[in-house]
Design a protein around this motif. Structure first.
Motif, PDB file in Angstrom:
ATOM      1  N   ALA A  78      -6.473  -5.148 -19.123  1.00  0.00           N
ATOM      2  CA  ALA A  78      -7.425  -4.632 -18.677  1.00  0.00           C
ATOM      3  C   ALA A  78      -7.421  -5.427 -17.855  1.00  0.00           C
ATOM      4  O   ALA A  78      -7.662  -5.307 -16.276  1.00  0.00           O
ATOM      5  N   ALA A  79      -7.680  -6.871 -17.658  1.00  0.00           N
ATOM      6  CA  ALA A  79      -7.867  -8.019 -16.564  1.00  0.00           C
ATOM      7  C   ALA A  79      -6.417  -7.334 -15.925  1.00  0.00           C
ATOM      8  O   ALA A  79      -6.295  -8.256 -14.137  1.00  0.00           O
ATOM      9  N   GLU A  80      -5.378  -7.131 -15.479  1.00  0.00           N
ATOM     10  CA  GLU A  80      -4.259  -6.385 -14.671  1.00  0.00           C
ATOM     11  C   GLU A  80      -4.475  -5.279 -13.983  1.00  0.00           C
ATOM     12  O   GLU A  80      -3.662  -5.271 -13.577  1.00  0.00           O
ATOM     13  N   ARG A  81      -5.328  -4.344 -14.907  1.00  0.00           N
ATOM     14  CA  ARG A  81      -5.666  -2.984 -14.107  1.00  0.00           C
ATOM     15  C   ARG A  81      -5.509  -3.131 -12.184  1.00  0.00           C
ATOM     16  O   ARG A  81      -5.952  -2.562 -11.735  1.00  0.00           O
ATOM     17  N   LEU A  82      -6.942  -4.262 -12.329  1.00  0.00           N
ATOM     18  CA  LEU A  82      -7.560  -4.144 -10.708  1.00  0.00           C
ATOM     19  C   LEU A  82      -6.320  -4.592  -9.684  1.00  0.00           C
ATOM     20  O   LEU A  82      -5.626  -5.572  -9.461  1.00  0.00           O
ATOM     21  N   LEU A  83      -5.992  -3.793  -8.627  1.00  0.00           N
ATOM     22  CA  LEU A  83      -5.096  -3.910  -7.931  1.00  0.00           C
ATOM     23  C   LEU A  83      -5.229  -4.095  -6.600  1.00  0.00           C
ATOM     24  O   LEU A  83      -6.536  -3.410  -5.958  1.00  0.00           O
ATOM     25  N   PRO A  84      -4.931  -4.676  -5.695  1.00  0.00           N
ATOM     26  CA  PRO A  84      -5.463  -4.917  -4.524  1.00  0.00           C
ATOM     27  C   PRO A  84      -4.942  -3.395  -3.753  1.00  0.00           C
ATOM     28  O   PRO A  84      -3.843  -3.232  -3.971  1.00  0.00           O
ATOM     29  N   SER A  85      -5.458  -3.110  -2.655  1.00  0.00           N
ATOM     30  CA  SER A  85      -5.200  -1.619  -1.912  1.00  0.00           C
ATOM     31  C   SER A  85      -5.362  -2.371  -0.273  1.00  0.00           C
ATOM     32  O   SER A  85      -6.147  -3.194   0.078  1.00  0.00           O
ATOM     33  N   TYR A  86      -4.437  -1.732   0.235  1.00  0.00           N
ATOM     34  CA  TYR A  86      -3.742  -2.047   1.407  1.00  0.00           C
ATOM     35  C   TYR A  86      -3.661  -0.195   2.151  1.00  0.00           C
ATOM     36  O   TYR A  86      -3.823   0.286   2.087  1.00  0.00           O
ATOM     37  N   PRO A  87      -4.767  -0.862   3.361  1.00  0.00           N
ATOM     38  CA  PRO A  87      -4.631   0.781   4.146  1.00  0.00           C
ATOM     39  C   PRO A  87      -3.841   0.984   4.912  1.00  0.00           C
ATOM     40  O   PRO A  87      -2.547   0.235   4.831  1.00  0.00           O
ATOM     41  N   THR A  88      -3.249   2.375   4.716  1.00  0.00           N
ATOM     42  CA  THR A  88      -1.965   3.055   5.006  1.00  0.00           C
ATOM     43  C   THR A  88      -1.847   3.844   5.978  1.00  0.00           C
ATOM     44  O   THR A  88      -2.972   4.943   6.244  1.00  0.00           O
ATOM     45  N   THR A  89      -0.831   4.156   7.012  1.00  0.00           N
ATOM     46  CA  THR A  89      -1.061   5.170   7.415  1.00  0.00           C
ATOM     47  C   THR A  89       0.075   5.831   7.642  1.00  0.00           C
ATOM     48  O   THR A  89       1.222   5.082   6.964  1.00  0.00           O
ATOM     49  N   CYS A  90       0.584   6.703   7.958  1.00  0.00           N
ATOM     50  CA  CYS A  90       1.777   7.570   8.037  1.00  0.00           C
ATOM     51  C   CYS A  90       2.042   7.774   9.414  1.00  0.00           C
ATOM     52  O   CYS A  90       1.581   8.685  10.167  1.00  0.00           O
ATOM     53  N   GLU A  91       3.453   7.579   9.912  1.00  0.00           N
ATOM     54  CA  GLU A  91       3.227   7.652  11.064  1.00  0.00           C
ATOM     55  C   GLU A  91       5.142   8.810  11.584  1.00  0.00           C
ATOM     56  O   GLU A  91       5.648   8.764  10.377  1.00  0.00           O
ATOM     57  N   VAL A  92       4.672   9.565  12.155  1.00  0.00           N
ATOM     58  CA  VAL A  92       5.450  10.875  12.368  1.00  0.00           C
ATOM     59  C   VAL A  92       6.179  10.488  13.539  1.00  0.00           C
ATOM     60  O   VAL A  92       5.751  10.270  14.748  1.00  0.00           O
ATOM     61  N   MET A  93       7.645  10.989  13.673  1.00  0.00           N
ATOM     62  CA  MET A  93       8.406  10.210  14.451  1.00  0.00           C
ATOM     63  C   MET A  93       9.025  11.523  14.960  1.00  0.00           C
ATOM     64  O   MET A  93       9.796  12.238  14.534  1.00  0.00           O
TER      65      MET A  93
END
Length: 193
Positions: free
Chosen positions: A89-104
C-alpha cells in the motif's frame, strides 16, 4: 507408259507430306511452349504490378508515425496514480506525468481521423486531421513511467489521402484495415486526458 506408277514422284510427294506434318507438329510444340512462357511471364508481370500498386498505396502510410511525449515534471493536479495491487500500500502511489502523443506525418499528403490508443486502454484519443509535413498531437492519459518518453505509441490509426485506413503498432508494423478501426465513438476523446 501412262499406266506405270512413278515411284520417284510418289516418294517425293510422300516425303513432302511427312515434312509438312513434321513442320506442323514442331510449330505446335514450339507455339505451345511460347504460349506457356508468355502466360508465365504475364503472371509475373501481374504480380510485379500488384506489388508496385501495393507499394504505391503504402507509400504515404510508411511516412506516418507516433511517439509519446512524457513531461519531465509530475502533474500538479494529478500528482499520483494508484499502482498495481501487487505493490504494498505504501508503494502504490506513483507519480504521474502529463503525456501527449505526437503524430508525425512526413508525407506530402494529409491524413484524416488520426487516433491513438495506449496499451490496455479501451479509450481512443482522436488527433484528427494532420496536414502533410506537419505534426498533430493529443493529450493522453498521464503516465507513471518517464522512460516512455520518445517511445512509439502503442496503436496509431489513420486514414490516408486515398481514403484507406491503416494501423501502426508500437513495433512499427503497418497494416491496412477495412473500415474505421475504432468503432465506438463514445470511446474517442478529442485530446482530453
Amino acid at each position: 507408259m501412262h499406266d506405270s506408277f512413278d515411284w520417284a514422284t510418289f516418294a517425293f510427294t510422300a516425303f513432302g507430306a511427312l515434312g509438312t506434318v513434321a513442320a506442323l507438329i514442331v510449330a505446335i510444340v514450339v507455339g505451345s511452349r511460347q504460349l506457356g512462357q508468355f502466360r508465365t511471364d504475364q503472371k509475373q508481370r501481374d504480380l510485379d504490378q500488384k506489388q508496385r500498386d501495393n507499394d504505391a498505396r503504402r507509400q504515404q502510410a510508411r511516412c506516418v508515425s507516433a511517439i509519446l511525449r512524457v513531461a519531465g515534471e509530475a502533474s500538479a493536479h494529478n500528482h499520483y496514480q494508484l499502482g498495481p495491487k501487487s505493490l504494498p500500500a505504501a508503494e502504490r502511489l506513483l507519480p504521474s506525468y502529463p503525456t501527449t502523443c505526437e503524430v508525425m506525418n512526413a508525407s506530402p499528403w494529409p491524413i484524416y481521423e488520426a487516433a491513438v490508443q495506449l496499451h490496455g486502454a479501451s479509450r481512443v484519443w482522436l488527433v484528427g486531421f494532420v496536414p502533410g509535413g506537419e505534426n498533430g498531437h493529443a493529450h493522453v492519459a498521464a503516465q507513471t513511467d518517464r522512460k516512455l518518453d520518445g517511445c512509439a505509441a502503442p496503436h496509431l490509426y489513420f486514414r490516408d489521402a486515398a481514403g484507406v485506413w491503416w494501423t501502426r503498432t508500437d513495433e512499427g508494423d503497418l497494416f491496412e484495415v477495412e473500415g474505421r478501426p475504432f468503432h465506438e465513438v463514445s470511446s474517442v476523446d478529442e485530446g482530453n486526458p
